[in-house]
Design a protein around this motif. Structure first.
Motif, PDB file in Angstrom:
ATOM      1  N   UNK A   1      13.198  46.959  56.665  1.00  9.84           N
ATOM      2  CA  UNK A   1      13.586  47.488  55.354  1.00  9.84           C
ATOM      3  C   UNK A   1      15.034  47.227  54.961  1.00  9.84           C
ATOM      4  N   UNK A   2      15.860  46.671  55.852  1.00 16.86           N
ATOM      5  CA  UNK A   2      17.252  46.401  55.507  1.00 16.86           C
ATOM      6  C   UNK A   2      17.719  45.139  56.198  1.00 16.86           C
ATOM      7  N   UNK A   3      18.633  44.426  55.550  1.00 15.54           N
ATOM      8  CA  UNK A   3      19.237  43.240  56.167  1.00 15.54           C
ATOM      9  C   UNK A   3      20.517  43.596  56.911  1.00 15.54           C
ATOM     10  N   UNK A   4      20.968  44.833  56.786  1.00 18.27           N
ATOM     11  CA  UNK A   4      22.166  45.271  57.495  1.00 18.27           C
ATOM     12  C   UNK A   4      21.860  45.387  58.986  1.00 18.27           C
ATOM     13  N   UNK A   5      22.817  45.007  59.821  1.00 17.73           N
ATOM     14  CA  UNK A   5      22.562  45.044  61.254  1.00 17.73           C
ATOM     15  C   UNK A   5      23.874  44.990  62.022  1.00 17.73           C
ATOM     16  N   UNK A   6      23.942  45.639  63.199  1.00 17.64           N
ATOM     17  CA  UNK A   6      25.122  45.476  64.052  1.00 17.64           C
ATOM     18  C   UNK A   6      25.116  44.149  64.807  1.00 17.64           C
ATOM     19  N   UNK A   7      24.028  43.391  64.662  1.00 20.23           N
ATOM     20  CA  UNK A   7      23.860  42.146  65.404  1.00 20.23           C
ATOM     21  C   UNK A   7      23.746  40.960  64.455  1.00 20.23           C
ATOM     22  N   UNK A   8      24.167  39.805  64.936  1.00 18.65           N
ATOM     23  CA  UNK A   8      23.892  38.559  64.220  1.00 18.65           C
ATOM     24  C   UNK A   8      22.628  37.971  64.837  1.00 18.65           C
ATOM     25  N   UNK A   9      21.606  37.822  64.017  1.00 19.57           N
ATOM     26  CA  UNK A   9      20.311  37.383  64.541  1.00 19.57           C
ATOM     27  C   UNK A   9      19.978  35.987  64.035  1.00 19.57           C
ATOM     28  N   UNK A  10      19.542  35.140  64.954  1.00 20.21           N
ATOM     29  CA  UNK A  10      19.103  33.786  64.643  1.00 20.21           C
ATOM     30  C   UNK A  10      17.642  33.664  65.053  1.00 20.21           C
ATOM     31  N   UNK A  11      16.809  33.200  64.143  1.00 20.84           N
ATOM     32  CA  UNK A  11      15.363  33.166  64.393  1.00 20.84           C
ATOM     33  C   UNK A  11      14.903  31.754  64.743  1.00 20.84           C
ATOM     34  N   UNK A  12      14.098  31.676  65.790  1.00 20.03           N
ATOM     35  CA  UNK A  12      13.590  30.379  66.236  1.00 20.03           C
ATOM     36  C   UNK A  12      12.079  30.329  66.065  1.00 20.03           C
TER      37      UNK A  12
END
Length: 427
Positions: A153-164
């Motif tokens: 429900x949100x794009x805010x995050x404490x992490x930087x996420x990269x999707x493979x």
């Protein structure tokens, strides 16, 4: 029931989803069956979202919970806790991880949250690799790495996420490749991402994507990923919240289908181990588990009541070879469903292994997801006396079938017949 539904809507969040046009209240269960407040009996092919792993009201678990409740229910991790140590010993023994340490939580969300904390602290990086179409929980950090739009429900995050790529075999840019070429293409994609970013802390991946519709890569993908990850010192977190404890039939853990590179650095678990009681946790080798340099406890993780339930449940599962039963009965069930699907134009694919089976529905003559049909089949199955789940990627168009692992051949046939009628009534 309408009164309870009305009361529910007055005090619960609007986003707290309920199944069925007329939601049901489940009041009790036994074996593979449950009953609702109107007295209707259902064959349970969803187990409270893959949580009732052995059976409803399993006498061994009920007895263990009752006896423990008569002694002490809870004391927190600030005190020695015999049931917690005993269950941790059993889990470490079957984990496949050398020098394993176990930390208990109350849910899969919290387990994945803890694994992310450990990995990012150990690696001193807040970048995480995750799979497209993935789901890892509903906390702020786990929502931030979830690769399924419907559950983020949100794009805010404490992490930087990269999707493979790789979690979905039959959709996406590599779907037309054979298995070997598919794995090679996903590995190339992973290498390309790593060439453009600072080294991530970890890759977190479900061996079979649960909420994503029981999709999975070819066997060996995560082993191939692991070879690349190890070159960069990146950890591998296997999210076994839904796949663990023998549900896939062939192995106790889903990661073992990708095992030639060795076990993951961290494994998260929950759901089935408690058979309905609230248990989650993380398994990691000592070097990683012990990397935190601040105080930490768990108030409710590892509480005596749930640990007694988990120990009795795991003992029953291993002594009765429910993994083997999942392999045998699940194999028969999936072949029966594939035979039905071959006659129906709206069934795109029947997939899975063991007692973790997905049926993907599409609009006939197209490759377009059909969430309307999935909802209709869910309703028709309930009317026929069968409870199932649903999930999927961009649209919720996959039926999810995950009965308790003690399912009998007769019950599998009964459920398949009800599901066949529900599918035929929809298409």
């Amino acid at each position: 029931m309408n009164d309870l539904y009305s009361r529910h809507r007055q005090v619960m969040p609007d986003w707290l989803a309920l199944y069925y046009d007329e939601p049901i209240e489940i009041t009790h269960g036994e074996g593979r069956h449950v009953w609702d407040s109107a007295g209707n009996k259902y064959l349970d092919f969803f187990g409270g979202i893959l949580t009732t792993m052995t059976a409803h009201a399993l006498p061994e678990v009920t007895k263990a919970v009752s006896e423990q409740a008569g002694r002490i229910i809870h004391s927190s991790t600030l005190y020695l806790n015999r049931p917690m140590v005993e269950l941790a010993e059993r889990i470490a023994q079957v984990s496949g991880i050398p020098d394993a340490r176990v930390f208990f939580t109350t849910s899969g969300t919290e387990a994945n949250d803890t694994a992310l904390l450990l990995a990012t602290a150990y690696r001193r990086s807040n970048t995480v690799l995750a799979m497209r179409n993935s789901y890892h929980g509903r906390s702020f950090s786990t929502v931030g790495i979830t690769g399924n739009r419907g559950w983020s429900p949100t794009s805010l995050s404490p992490l930087q996420t990269l999707y493979v790529h790789g979690g979905v075999r039959t959709r996406g840019p590599f779907a037309e490749l054979d298995d070997r070429a598919f794995i090679d293409a996903c590995v190339a994609d992973l290498k390309d991402i790593l060439g453009h970013t600072r080294p991530p802390a970890a890759l977190i991946a479900e061996p079979i994507q649960g909420v994503g519709g029981f999709t999975s890569p070819p066997d060996g993908l995560y082993a191939a990923f692991r070879e690349v990850l190890q070159e960069h010192g990146i950890l591998w977190i296997a999210d076994e919240v839904q796949t663990g404890w023998g549900r896939t039939g062939e192995h106790l853990w889903g990661w073992q289908a990708h095992a030639h590179s060795g076990p993951p650095d961290l494994v998260t678990f929950a759901k089935g181990i408690g058979n309905g009681t609230s248990i989650g946790g993380v398994i990691a080798r000592a070097e990683i588990m012990n990397c935190l340099d601040a105080n930490s406890i768990s108030t409710f993780g590892g509480t005596q009541l749930t640990m007694a339930a988990g120990l009795a449940n795991l003992t029953y599962l291993l002594e009765h070879d429910l993994q083997g039963n999942a392999r045998r009965v699940g194999g028969l069930l999936i072949e029966r469903l594939r035979a039905v699907a071959a006659q129906l134009p709206g069934v795109r694919e029947v997939r899975g292994r063991g007692l973790m089976i997905g049926i993907e529905l599409v609009k006939p003559g197209t490759d377009e997801a059909d969430p309307r049909a999935a909802a209709a089949v869910l309703e028709a199955a309930r009317e026929g006396g069968l409870l199932i789940g649903k999930g999927g990627g961009h649209n919720t168009s996959a039926l999810r079938i995950a009965p308790p692992l003690s399912l009998t051949v007769a019950e599998a046939e009964e459920g398949a017949a009800i599901l066949e009628r529900a599918l035929r009534s929809t298409y």
